[in-house]
Motif scaffolding. Structure first.
Motif, mmCIF file in Angstrom:
data_model
loop_
_atom_site.group_PDB
_atom_site.id
_atom_site.type_symbol
_atom_site.label_atom_id
_atom_site.label_comp_id
_atom_site.label_asym_id
_atom_site.label_seq_id
_atom_site.Cartn_x
_atom_site.Cartn_y
_atom_site.Cartn_z
ATOM 1 N N ARG A 49 0.867 -1.189 0.000
ATOM 2 C CA ARG A 49 0.000 0.000 0.000
ATOM 3 C C ARG A 49 0.900 1.234 0.000
ATOM 4 O O ARG A 49 1.736 1.399 0.868
ATOM 5 N N ILE A 50 0.690 2.091 -0.963
ATOM 6 C CA ILE A 50 1.466 3.325 -1.083
ATOM 7 C C ILE A 50 0.511 4.492 -0.946
ATOM 8 O O ILE A 50 -0.561 4.505 -1.551
ATOM 9 N N GLY A 51 0.909 5.459 -0.129
ATOM 10 C CA GLY A 51 0.054 6.619 0.086
ATOM 11 C C GLY A 51 0.863 7.886 0.265
ATOM 12 O O GLY A 51 2.035 7.846 0.624
ATOM 13 N N ILE A 52 0.236 8.997 0.002
ATOM 14 C CA ILE A 52 0.823 10.316 0.212
ATOM 15 C C ILE A 52 -0.017 11.001 1.289
ATOM 16 O O ILE A 52 -1.227 11.167 1.117
ATOM 17 N N LEU A 102 7.240 18.371 -1.982
ATOM 18 C CA LEU A 102 8.026 18.703 -0.802
ATOM 19 C C LEU A 102 7.079 18.934 0.376
ATOM 20 O O LEU A 102 6.018 19.541 0.207
ATOM 21 N N TYR A 103 7.447 18.455 1.531
ATOM 22 C CA TYR A 103 6.692 18.544 2.789
ATOM 23 C C TYR A 103 5.592 17.485 2.906
ATOM 24 O O TYR A 103 4.922 17.418 3.923
ATOM 25 N N ASP A 104 5.387 16.646 1.864
ATOM 26 C CA ASP A 104 4.439 15.544 1.970
ATOM 27 C C ASP A 104 5.085 14.396 2.752
ATOM 28 O O ASP A 104 6.307 14.328 2.892
ATOM 29 N N THR A 105 4.246 13.489 3.217
ATOM 30 C CA THR A 105 4.708 12.275 3.884
ATOM 31 C C THR A 105 4.397 11.089 2.983
ATOM 32 O O THR A 105 3.260 10.930 2.527
ATOM 33 N N PHE A 106 5.412 10.276 2.726
ATOM 34 C CA PHE A 106 5.291 9.091 1.878
ATOM 35 C C PHE A 106 5.077 7.870 2.769
ATOM 36 O O PHE A 106 5.813 7.663 3.726
ATOM 37 N N TYR A 107 4.068 7.073 2.457
ATOM 38 C CA TYR A 107 3.777 5.852 3.206
ATOM 39 C C TYR A 107 3.928 4.630 2.297
ATOM 40 O O TYR A 107 3.523 4.669 1.131
ATOM 41 N N MET A 108 4.497 3.578 2.864
ATOM 42 C CA MET A 108 4.542 2.286 2.168
ATOM 43 C C MET A 108 4.423 1.203 3.231
ATOM 44 O O MET A 108 5.283 1.090 4.107
#
Length: 153
Positions: A49-52, A102-108
């Motif tokens: 699962r990939i999310g921003i 920039l300033y986003d959070t990447f989730y995996m």
């Protein structure tokens, strides 16, 4: 052009480079994790699962056939499943990276129930893959590598 305009141009250029750097780091880390993920049917690799800015949803990869028969792994089938799952994974990753700023959070992460066993324990004939753990250890090296490639941008 005045001082204020020069500062605004500098900020914009810096933010653009920061976004590129963030995307490159996330792509490199996610790709290494994907490459290192053990594959039987491809279910784990294909369903990261990939999310921003929030945890992503399961992308719905349809796993291939099992590769274990009578205690032996069919490596040709496993490689076929890996290629399909990796292709699906990379398409999902690229789709999300396109929206990363920039300033986003990447989730995996994953909701596949046996992921912990793949990462930390392994099975009788398969050791733990440590795909996340090994990649996290390389974080500083990846940041330096990607930052040095930005000097020409």
């Amino acid at each position: 052009m005045g001082f204020a305009e020069d500062i605004q141009k500098f900020i914009k250029k810096t933010e653009n480079k920061g976004t590129i750097l963030l995307k490159n780091i996330c792509e490199e880390m996610a790709t290494r994790i994907g490459y290192r993920t053990g594959v039987d049917t491809g279910n784990l690799l294909g369903n990261y699962r990939i999310g921003i800015n929030s945890v992503g949803t399961n992308p719905g990869f349809p796993p291939g056939p099992t590769t274990w028969h009578k205690g032996e792994k069919d490596e040709l089938m496993a490689e076929k499943n890996r290629k399909e799952a990796f292709r699906f994974f990379m398409q999902n990753l690229e789709k999300h990276l396109d929206n990363l700023k920039l300033y986003d959070t990447f989730y995996m992460d994953t909701d596949v129930p046996y992921a912990d066993k793949v990462e930390y324990i392994g099975w009788d004939k398969t050791p733990a893959y440590r795909m996340f753990g090994r990649t996290i250890i390389e974080f500083e090296q990846i940041v330096k590598q990607e930052a040095s490639s930005l000097k020409d941008v």
